[in-house]
Design an enzyme around this catalytic site. Structure first.
Site, mmCIF file in Angstrom:
data_model
loop_
_atom_site.group_PDB
_atom_site.id
_atom_site.type_symbol
_atom_site.label_atom_id
_atom_site.label_comp_id
_atom_site.label_asym_id
_atom_site.label_seq_id
_atom_site.Cartn_x
_atom_site.Cartn_y
_atom_site.Cartn_z
ATOM 1 N N TYR A 1 58.457 59.847 67.623
ATOM 2 C CA TYR A 1 58.838 61.207 68.040
ATOM 3 C C TYR A 1 58.679 62.216 66.912
ATOM 4 O O TYR A 1 58.034 63.254 67.072
ATOM 5 C CB TYR A 1 60.269 61.209 68.594
ATOM 6 N N GLY B 1 63.347 52.739 77.110
ATOM 7 C CA GLY B 1 63.716 52.887 78.513
ATOM 8 C C GLY B 1 63.507 54.294 79.050
ATOM 9 O O GLY B 1 63.836 54.572 80.211
ATOM 10 N N GLU C 1 75.219 53.153 79.449
ATOM 11 C CA GLU C 1 74.062 53.201 80.328
ATOM 12 C C GLU C 1 74.087 51.983 81.257
ATOM 13 O O GLU C 1 74.380 50.867 80.820
ATOM 14 C CB GLU C 1 72.822 53.221 79.439
ATOM 15 N N HIS D 1 68.981 51.781 68.684
ATOM 16 C CA HIS D 1 69.126 53.172 68.239
ATOM 17 C C HIS D 1 69.449 53.300 66.752
ATOM 18 O O HIS D 1 70.516 53.796 66.389
ATOM 19 C CB HIS D 1 70.235 53.868 69.043
ATOM 20 N N GLY E 1 64.381 59.977 63.132
ATOM 21 C CA GLY E 1 65.761 59.581 63.394
ATOM 22 C C GLY E 1 66.602 59.361 62.156
ATOM 23 O O GLY E 1 67.830 59.251 62.259
ATOM 24 N N ASN F 1 71.516 58.338 74.163
ATOM 25 C CA ASN F 1 70.218 57.830 73.718
ATOM 26 C C ASN F 1 69.536 58.924 72.904
ATOM 27 O O ASN F 1 69.558 60.086 73.295
ATOM 28 C CB ASN F 1 69.378 57.449 74.935
#
Ligand code: FDA
Length: 503
Positions: A15, A115, A356, A442, A470, A480
């Site tokens: 990302y 996911g 989740e 995560h 991150g 998330n």
């Protein structure tokens, strides 16, 4: 060795890397992206790019002889994992002393294996974690920009209520409601229009064929189809694959010098390459960026990095668990792999948890409700450099995981009590292990915004050195994380391109 020079280098194509590459390319800056994994665009012998979850082959995992799936067992049987031959597969599980971390490998990073849950955090908790960031600007500009570029969409509520593929979610929703708990729909980057066609039998199945952690052959708007495609479209961005950046230093003229190992399909290092650049963007993810910077500081190649580099790491409070439903509360043999709902008990000040509702698509009715709980665990750990081993260690302990387990247990004890149900004891290997507390999806932190960097991701002690992934997030974001990572990267790039790159 000759040094290949690019004005900007981006390490990693997840990302943070994808946002950096697009914004640099659009600004007309020639940019080289270095990614240790493969480009996933070539079909294998079965005609598919990615292998299936139920019969994984070498494409599944990063240089392994056996797969290491999160759910190791079923009825305590070792039925899940398979022997494979070593290959630069798409999912890696990185083992530290008391915690292992799942990460994606390839052009697109975690977007290839995750996911797809695209959740924007609560503004009050975002503000608590990022006190120096303008919340109105984040929620007015950068979160919407990130969601639009990522292709975030939501399941049609009517279809959700009627389809067999989300029976597992409706059953978990009812169990939560019986305990007086709230559930909420969560958006996703999987194309739900495509999923409805899969269900109707008019499109090739992916989310409805069990595909997720080893890659989706269809339907998923992973970064290679969004940000990275747009970045390459600028004509200014080049991606090199199977090149693992090993070290970073600075030349006398202030440019950065990187050394990368060339990794072949067997995992052998077949050579090294040197790169030079004016602007360096680190986006190897929490593990990749922290490792590069901790090593650079402690081996003296970037000695002015501060003591906050490596600190502030957390697993986003991740704990996985399963509940056993009554025989009349079925979850269905058919389950979509993309989660669309969470149990939201984050405003419970005594025990904040967002859980989740996760699929467990095994192709038969098993009555298991599976969950990935995100707990507000305040524990943090640090990466340190082990000189003798030349490796980076993570100081996270089992006691720190126990804090997450305690919070998840409080919530799910309530749900079990209200439904007269019990936990599943057979899913996580060791006899009677109920809570999977030794892995995370995560990883967050290691180069926290405002501490190891300034308030925009500029690394303290150096100019024209940035972090966009991150590792900026201080260990926990309550949901998330990829929407937050993407939006923060957009904010960094807007600032850097406005202030730092002018001639
Ligand atoms: P990311 O890990 O995406 O990218 C880093 C890239 O850099 C990788 O491609 C890596 O190979 C490369 N790299 C690292 N070091 C390097 C080096 N030295 N040289 C060259 N390349 C290097 N999140 C979410 O919001 N919703 C969800 O539903 C899920 N689900 C989920 C499931 C699973 C199975 C996993 C593993 C993860 C998730 N996540 C998730 C988490 C999410 O995928 C994760 O937070 C982001 O991918 C992190 O983005 P980054 O940009 O930080 O790094």
């Amino acid at each position: 060795a000759a040094v290949e020079f690019a004005p900007a280098v981006v390490v990693g194509s997840g990302y943070g890397g994808a946002v950096a590459a697009l914004r640099l390319g659009r600004a007309g800056i020639r940019t080289l992206v270095l990614e240790m994994g493969r480009l996933w665009n070539t079909p294998g012998p079965d005609g598919k790019v990615f292998c299936s979850t139920l019969s994984p082959d070498r494409r599944s995992m990063w240089f392994r002889t056996r797969t290491e799936a999160p759910l190791a067992t079923f009825l305590w049987l070792d039925v899940v994992n398979r022997d494979i031959s070593p290959y630069p597969g798409v999912l890696d599980r990185v083992h530290f002393d008391a915690m292992s971390v799942y990460v994606g490998r390839g052009v697109g990073g975690g977007s290839l294996v995750n996911g797809g849950m695209a959740v924007t955090p609560r503004p009050d908790y975002f503000a608590e974690q990022f006190p120096a960031v303008d919340v109105d600007e984040m929620y007015g500009t950068y979160f919407p920009r990130a969601r639009a570029m990522l292709g975030v969409n939501s399941v049609d509520p009517d279809w959700f209520e009627s389809t067999e593929w989300y029976r597992f979610t409706r059953t978990s929703r009812q169990a939560a409601a019986n305990a007086g708990l709230k559930t909420a729909f969560v958006p996703n980057v999987y194309d739900f229009g495509y999923m409805e066609k899969e269900a109707a039998g008019t499109a090739a199945r992916s989310a409805l064929a069990g595909e997720v952690i080893y890659g989706n052959n269809h339907g998923k708007r992973s970064l290679d189809k969004t940000y990275l495609a747009a970045a390459l479209g600028t004509g200014n961005v080049t991606v090199h694959t199977q090149e693992r950046v090993r070290s970073v230093s600075r030349a006398a003229d202030g440019t950065y010098v990187l050394t990368a190992d060339l990794v072949d399909d067997t995992g052998a290092v077949t050579g090294t390459r040197q790169y030079g650049c004016t602007y360096l963007f680190l986006a190897g993810g929490s593990l990749g960026t922290s490792e590069l910077l901790v090593r650079a500081r402690d081996t003296g190649t970037l000695p002015d990095l501060n003591a906050e580099v490596g600190a502030g790491w957390g697993p986003n409070g991740n704990t996985m668990l399963g509940r056993a439903n009554h025989v009349w509360d079925t979850v269905g043999a058919n389950q979509a792999t993309m989660p669309v709902m969470g149990i939201d008990d984050w405003s419970n000040a005594g025990n904040p948890v967002f859980a989740e509702i996760a699929p467990l698509p095994m192709g038969f009715e098993h009555w298991v409700s599976l969950y990935l709980a995100i707990t507000k665990n305040p524990e943090r750990a640090a990466f340190t450099y082990d000189t003798a081993a030349g490796a980076v260690r993570l100081g996270w302990t089992a006691e720190q995981s126990a804090v997450s387990v305690g919070m998840a247990r409080k919530l799910f004890d309530r749900i079990n009590a209200a439904n007269a149900t019990i936990y599943r004891y057979d899913l996580f290997g060791t006899p009677s292990k109920v809570f999977a507390d030794d892995f995370t999806y995560h990883p967050l932190g290691g180069c926290v915004l405002g501490r190891a960097t300034d308030d925009y991701g500029r690394v303290k002690g150096y100019s024209r050195l940035y972090v966009t992934d991150g590792s900026l997030v201080p260990g926990n974001i309550g949901v998330n994380p990829f929407v937050t990572i993407t939006a923060l990267a957009e904010r960094t790039m807007a600032r850097v391109l406005a202030e730092d790159t002018a001639p």
